[in-house]
Structure formats: C-alpha cells, structure tokens
Motif scaffolding. Structure first.
Motif: not given
Ligand SMILES: *Cc1c(COP(=O)(O)O)cnc(C)c1O
Length: 310
Positions: A33-37, A39-41, A58-60, A149-151, A174-177, A189-194, A293-295
């Motif tokens: 679970g990507v909870v950096k920033a 958790a995207y606010g 988790f990933y920060v 890798t941040h592919a 893999a992130g969300t995309a 997999v490493r989703p943030g946005l999803a 969408p992340q921004e």
C-alpha cells in the motif's frame, strides 16, 4: 495553499478498504500500500490501520512519514525510498526497510533488510538495469531479497523481471497504471491512486445565489443565475466542473478565496456544491487541469477540513 474553513473533505475509509479488497482479488498477488504524501492527502495514520490486514506492507517516501503515521503499529513493514540515515537501527525500530541503489548503502544497511531499486527508465532513485556488475555488488553487500522498479510501461516491468528473476526472490514493478497488466504484476503490486479512487468527497455550501445576465466577476462572465462559494485559488481551487443538487455544472470563475458557480432556478443558498465526489471524479478534475488524477486528489484533499467516515 491554505485550506478553506468552509470546505469539507470527507474521507470514506470503508471505500478505501473496499478498493484494497478488490485490488487484492484482481491482482492475485500481495499488495504494497503506497501511503506516501499522507496517503495522497487522505491521512496515512487513518488509512493504514484500515487496510493493514490486506497488505504485505506499506511504501513511503521518507522515514519521517512512517513515524508520523505510526505505521509500525499496524504490524506491517514499510519500504522507505529515501534512506537518509545509514544506521540500520533507525529502520529496524520502525519496522522499516530502506531502499538502496549503491553497494556502499547496501552494505551499511544490511541489517535492515534493504530493498533494491532498479531504474528501468525513470532515471532517478535506482541502479540502471544495464549496470549488471553493480546490481550484483548491491545484492551481495546488502543480502538483498527484494527488488522493485518504478515501471511506467509493461516493457519496463518485463525487462526488470527478466533481469532479476532467479537472483532476487521477491520482485515488484506495478503501480496503479500497470495493475491490469498480468505480465507486470510479478510477486506484488504497489497501488497508490487505486486505493484511494472515489474515497474522498470535497464540498462547500453556496453562500450567495444571484440572478443576473452578466457581466459579472472579474472576467465579466454571463450566466442567468450564479452562486458563490468560499473557496478560491488560494485554497487550491481551479476552474472546471462541479455538481449542485445532482447536476453537473461549471465553476465559472475562481478568485483568491471565493468562486462563482453556474446555478439553475433549483439552487438555493446553503445547497451543497460538490467539488470532488461521485459526480466529479479525480480523473475528471485531472483532465480539466491537464494533470494526473494523483495530483488532482492530493490538491483537492488539501482544500479543506478533513473528516473520516466508515
Ligand atoms: C507513488 C508510487 C507508486 C504508486 O503510484 P500510483 O500510480 O499512485 O499507484 C508506486 N511505486 C512507486 C515507486 C511510487 O513512488
């Protein structure tokens, strides 16, 4: 940006959990679970306990984020990409694992189970995939058992897997995309946005509603009826779409701390304007702003007072 006292940011934790459950089922491999920033606010300290049992870790970005959100209390490990400290104990005491991409850092942080970052095209925060000798040296000096890798493309993910498979037991790319791409899923997999899609609603009430034919505002816009809300560009608002009483309409003009909204005869003072939510998605805002969408999510979630439900 300053949050507006008049804007309500409502974060549905049950929705985030549902997203994680669905992702877990679709991906068929562990989630990181990507909870950096924050958790995207959306509040990493609130989000992390809600999905902890559904994730492998988790990933920060920085260790300070893991500490502030008390991620260690969830019982799960946290990957930290910016390993500022070279003292393994700083990570071990927080269930954190530093990311490394040079053999000296890997050697110094060996006790903290460092994670190797391989660069497949971003050209930052990673050892180039072509630098095979260096990769070997890092794996060896850090006792590395996990690499990522941040592919941004399937090709990058596959190249990474091809180069590292057999040398490192646990690989992710893999992130969300790329979650929908079976060949990019690898071992996790490493989703943030999803995780966060659809979970936040940003709303503000109409404080004035006026019938006019224009010209109105700074720009002299014309609208049969317009409303005013107490949020503006100093709070992060930009022109685009919004919804009033279930109808999608326009933000006509954005000022410093207020904005004009196109209204109909059904709309009254006190009615709620949805700036983000079921009708105005992160993706829609991102398109209007010409960004990701992340921004859109992280900017919108910082626009007001946050409240958590579910
Ligand atoms: C931010 C980040 C992610 C998550 O990206 P999303 O597109 O939001 O899913 C995954 N991996 C790394 C390395 C990241 O920095």
């Amino acid at each position: 940006m300053t949050p507006s006292r008049h804007v309500a940011v409502t974060i549905d934790l049950a929705r985030i959990r549902k997203n994680a459950e669905l992702l877990s089922r679709v991906a068929g491999v562990p989630l990181i679970g990507v909870v950096k920033a924050d958790a995207y606010g959306l509040g990493a300290d609130r989000v992390a306990p809600v999905i902890a049992d559904l994730v492998d870790g988790f990933y920060v970005f920085e260790l300070a984020e893991a500490i502030a959100a008390r991620l260690a209390d969830t019982g799960k490990r946290t990957i930290v990409v910016q390993a500022a400290s070279m003292n393994s104990d700083d990570y071990l005491s927080r269930r954190a694992q530093p990311v490394v991409w040079d053999s000296e850092s890997a050697r110094l942080l060996r006790r903290a189970s460092p994670v190797l970052s391989v660069d497949t095209g971003q050209q930052r925060f990673g050892v180039p995939i072509s630098d095979d000798r260096n990769i070997d040296a890092i794996l060896h000096s850090g006792g590395v058992t996990e690499a990522y890798t941040h592919a941004t493309t399937v090709t990058q993910a596959v190249a990474f897997a091809t180069a590292l498979r057999g040398r490192v037991p646990f690989l992710h790319a893999a992130g969300t995309a790329l979650i929908a791409e079976p060949s990019a899923r690898l071992d996790a997999v490493r989703p943030g946005l999803a995780l966060y899609r659809g979970a936040a609603t940003v709303s503000v009430p109409l404080v004035e509603v006026t019938d006019t034919d224009g010209p109105a505002g700074y720009s002299g816009f014309a609208a049969r009826r317009h409303g005013v809300v107490l949020a503006g560009y100093s709070n992060g608002l930009r022109p685009g779409s919004c919804a009033v009483n279930g109808r999608v309409t326009r933000i006509l003009e954005v000022g410093m701390q207020s904005a004009f909204i196109e209204c109909t005869e059904h709309d009254r003072v006190g009615d709620t304007v949805e700036l983000m939510g079921p009708q105005i998605t992160e993706a829609l805002i991102a398109t209007a702003w010409g960004t990701s969408p992340q921004e859109a999510l992280v900017r919108m979630s910082g626009m007001g007072e946050r409240r958590w439900i579910g």
